[in-house]
Enzyme design. Structure first.
Site, PDB file in Angstrom:
ATOM      1  N   THR A  89      40.432  45.378  37.528  1.00  0.00           N
ATOM      2  CA  THR A  89      39.298  46.303  37.468  1.00  0.00           C
ATOM      3  C   THR A  89      39.227  47.171  38.720  1.00  0.00           C
ATOM      4  O   THR A  89      39.523  46.703  39.824  1.00  0.00           O
ATOM      5  CB  THR A  89      37.993  45.493  37.335  1.00  0.00           C
ATOM      6  OG1 THR A  89      38.136  44.616  36.226  1.00  0.00           O
ATOM      7  CG2 THR A  89      36.786  46.386  37.141  1.00  0.00           C
ATOM      8  N   GLY A 128      37.928  38.068  41.798  1.00  0.00           N
ATOM      9  CA  GLY A 128      37.372  36.869  42.413  1.00  0.00           C
ATOM     10  C   GLY A 128      38.273  36.358  43.533  1.00  0.00           C
ATOM     11  O   GLY A 128      39.473  36.211  43.352  1.00  0.00           O
ATOM     12  N   GLU A 371      35.765  39.905  31.794  1.00  0.00           N
ATOM     13  CA  GLU A 371      36.794  39.584  30.793  1.00  0.00           C
ATOM     14  C   GLU A 371      36.561  40.315  29.490  1.00  0.00           C
ATOM     15  O   GLU A 371      36.803  39.782  28.407  1.00  0.00           O
ATOM     16  CB  GLU A 371      36.788  38.064  30.578  1.00  0.00           C
ATOM     17  CG  GLU A 371      38.156  37.472  30.458  1.00  0.00           C
ATOM     18  CD  GLU A 371      39.099  37.914  31.554  1.00  0.00           C
ATOM     19  OE1 GLU A 371      38.865  37.543  32.709  1.00  0.00           O
ATOM     20  OE2 GLU A 371      40.062  38.601  31.255  1.00  0.00           O
TER      21      GLU A 371
END
Ligand SMILES: CC(C)(COP(=O)(O)OP(=O)(O)OC[C@H]1O[C@@H](n2cnc3c(N)ncnc32)[C@H](O)[C@@H]1OP(=O)(O)O)[C@@H](O)C(=O)NCCC(=O)NCCSC(=O)CCCC(=O)O
Ligand SMILES: Cc1cc2nc3c(=O)[nH]c(=O)nc-3n(C[C@H](O)[C@H](O)[C@H](O)COP(=O)(O)OP(=O)(O)OC[C@H]3O[C@@H](n4cnc5c(N)ncnc54)[C@H](O)[C@@H]3O)c2cc1C
Length: 616
Positions: A89, A128, A371
């Site tokens: 992303t 993350g 997701e």
């Protein structure tokens, strides 16, 4: 926050590694499955900064890399010698992957890729663990050869020095800021400027760039989306478990808390005796059970498909993709809203941090977005349903999870209403198939009136979403029905256990029926008496399930540490624990807080002086 999370995540990783070595030496699967497990997630309340490393980085190296690449990077990642993340992303794009702006230009002179994030909007944003924990990542970028775009590719990129953890030259990395929850995950940003990696850092299991710059296309381009499919399966499982945790807390609290006599002059009952409280709590317990079973099925299907994909057999990918999308959406939405309903079911105490429902909500809610944003995945499933409807019209067979669509399409009208489970299930499926047909007609009418296919998808979006949602309901309810009524091990169950399961099936089917009554009435005629009969059955089954509520949630088997809730402890000492938690608050350390002398006293004094003055 981040450093505590890293410490806990590492402790968990070490413990699990030792368990793996003891119980499954040499095996590879138990460890990642456990590390992504809800138990670990719950033990690290501000989120696991290693989860994307385990769920996506290691998997992508194994599934998207060649055997040699696995030996070079994957083995070290599996062994936690390096820690990575999945950087896809960007600040400007998350959903529309073809719009990603990060680029990788092949330099055949040096046999390297030159990686760049040319604009602010092309900075990687969200991965993350990227902020501070990781020293590697998989960098997803548009591949260019001689300035010609070849589609998305994945690159192994070292971002920090392995010894000092300093960002490497050409790397701009950091943390994206405080979030509603999961603040230990250190989601990060990443910019690269003319950052060179060797040719063999591009993951080349399915597509290759040869040394001379020739591009070998993947036989199935969607295989590069496979890491996302795995995490969608994990969301289905994790979010069912978050709902189960919240349901356990609210159920335990509801049999300790007493309020408001039901009969005048009678003692106050446990709040779970109130019918409306039963309706808030028991359906959520059942939803958690239903989704856990669906997620387990999905996981099996993933394992089989992943093995096949590894052997370059991609035939089951479309079905897995469709199911992973719809179950990811259904479980993330229903757990998020369900947890909030359960929080409200705990009254004021549900709002206290000590109850832990806020944190469980904060863990569950972002799965509606990450997701694959849920509306976008609904549209994705809607499009797949359109394709399958064309197959139905052409008389072709559908994938097994959509076989009910063919069956319903052959019915000229809905059979005589009986109210049986089979009838309720069929009603949901029939409404779904009716919605698919309507969406298909709208979509086709738009295409015929000269709209492009993509515009037609946009303008039929509400109908496609409805069809997708009902497909999710049909699949989940159908799966539950099969497992309760037609399971081969049904006869090993005691009659009492089977009865509890059947009560859950009854509640699930009636609940879905009422939730979608408007959609169902569009396609099926049902009388007021038939609907009232279902209302009575709903009240009855809540009453029947009421005595089993605690036992079912106990069977989820969450220990107190995982629930971390003063409201949901096994011993039921709610008030003692709430008080204990309150006394631990820093403000209770001193009888007179510091702000009294600094602010409150002068404020009150000034007001008193002013009042005195105005009296004079
Ligand atoms: C929205 C879509 C699905 C659309 O893709 P598109 O290329 O524009 O394609 P399209 O024209 O709609 O479809 C083309 C075709 O590709 C198929 N397809 C799409 N996705 C998959 C898949 N995963 N597996 C297998 N097949 C897939 C579609 O069904 C289409 O098939 P078709 O050509 O019609 O037969 C896609 O781009 C997408 O998945 N976007 C969401 C991005 C996303 O999920 N990002 C995740 C980042 S990582 C993350 O969030 C980690 C969080 C983890 C944590 O914190 O725990
Ligand atoms: C906690 C968290 C962790 C994350 N971890 C990672 C990670 O590890 N790695 C990573 O790469 N990413 C990660 N992400 C990013 C995540 O995958 C994206 O946020 C997600 O894919 C949604 O994309 P977006 O943010 O661009 O939303 P957008 O696509 O901008 O969505 C905004 C709105 O636009 C609508 N919209 C967008 N496109 C369409 C369309 N085609 N049709 C109709 N409506 C549309 C959406 O429905 C939504 O309502 C994480 C995100 C979060 C919140």
């Amino acid at each position: 926050m981040a450093s505590m999370s890293v410490k806990h995540a590492i402790a968990a990783a070490k413990k699990l590694r030792s368990l793996q070595e003891r119980f499954n030496p040499g095996g590879s699967d138990i460890y990642p499955a456990l590390m992504g497990d809800e138990a670990i997630t719950a033990l690290i309340p501000s989120g696991n900064p290693l989860s994307v490393h385990i769920l996506m980085f290691t998997r992508a190296l194994r599934e998207q890399g060649t055997d040699e690449q696995y030996e070079k990077f994957g083995r070290r990642a599996d062994n936690n010698e390096i820690i990575g993340t999945f950087a896809q992303t960007e600040l400007g794009h998350g959903t529309y992957l073809r719009g990603l702006e990060a680029r990788a230009d092949y330099d055949r002179g040096t046999e390297e890729f030159v990686l760049n994030t040319p604009k602010l909007s092309s900075y990687k944003w969200w991965p993350g663990g990227l902020g501070q924990t990781c020293n590697y990542c998989i960098f997803v970028a548009q591949l260019y050869i001689d300035n010609e775009a070849k589609g998305m590719a994945m690159f192994v990129v070292q971002i920090r020095d392995e010894e000092t953890h300093m960002p490497l030259p050409g790397v701009h990395v950091g943390e994206i800021g405080k979030k509603m929850g999961l603040n230990g995950v250190n989601n990060g940003f990443l910019g690269l400027k003319d950052y060179r990696v060797p040719r063999l850092n591009m993951l080349m299991r399915h597509q290759q760039v040869l040394p001379d710059g020739r591009f070998v296309k993947s036989p199935v381009s969607q295989v590069s989306y496979f890491p996302m499919v795995f995490v969608r399966c994990m969301v289905a499982r994790q979010n069912s478990n978050y709902l189960a945790q919240a349901a356990t807390i609210a159920t335990r609290y509801s049999v300790i808390r007493r309020q408001s006599p039901i009969e005048e002059g009678q003692p106050e009952p446990k709040i779970l005796e109130h019918l409306t409280q039963q309706m808030k709590v028991i359906p959520e317990i059942v939803t958690a059970v239903v989704y856990r079973l669906a997620a387990a099925n999905l996981q099996n299907m993933y394992n089989e498909t992943a093995e096949a994909v590894y052997r370059k057999d991609f035939s089951r990918l479309p079905e897995l993709h469709a199911l992973a999308c719809i179950l990811k959406v259904a479980t993330s939405y229903d757990s998020t809203y369900g947890i909030e309903r359960l929080r409200q079911a705990c009254g004021g105490h549900g709002y206290l941090t000590a109850g832990n429902l806020g944190n469980i909500f904060a863990m569950a809610a972002p799965a509606c977005t990450y997701e694959g944003e849920n509306s976008v995945l609904y549209l994705q499933v809607g499009k797949i349903l359109m394709k399958n409807w064309s197959q139905v019209l052409a008389g072709r067979e559908l994938m097994p999870s959509m076989a009910y669509i063919s069956e319903c399409s052959k019915m000229t009208s809905f059979p005589q209403w009986t109210g049986s489970w089979e009838c309720l299930l069929k009603a949901i499926q029939y409404a779904c198939v009716g919605s698919i047909r309507l969406a298909f007609q709208s979509y086709n009418a738009r295409v015929q009136s000269a709209q492009s296919q993509t515009a037609a998808v946009n303008y039929s979006g509400l109908e496609l979403t409805k069809a997708a949602e009902l497909h999710g309901r049909s699949y989940v309810a159908g799966n539950f029905y099969q497992q309760i009524v037609n399971s081969p091990n049904k006869h090993q169950r005691s009659p009492q256990f089977q009865k509890v399961l059947e009560n859950m099936l009854e509640l699930h089917l009636i609940q879905i029926f009422f939730r979608h009554l408007g959609d169902i009435l569009r396609f099926i005629r049902i009388t007021e008496d038939e609907i009232s009969a279902l209302q009575r059955r709903l009240e009855e089954v809540l009453k029947e399930l009421r005595p089993d509520a605690v036992a079912i949630t106990d069977a989820f088997d969450f220990n107190d540490k995982i629930l971390s809730s003063a409201l949901g402890c096994y011993d039921g000492n709610v008030y003692e624990r709430l008080f204990e938690a309150a006394l631990k608050h820093p403000l209770n350390r001193k009888s007179v807080p510091d702000f009294f002398e600094a602010h409150l006293k002068p404020f009150m004094k000034e007001n008193a002086d002013n009042a005195k003055k105005s009296k004079l």
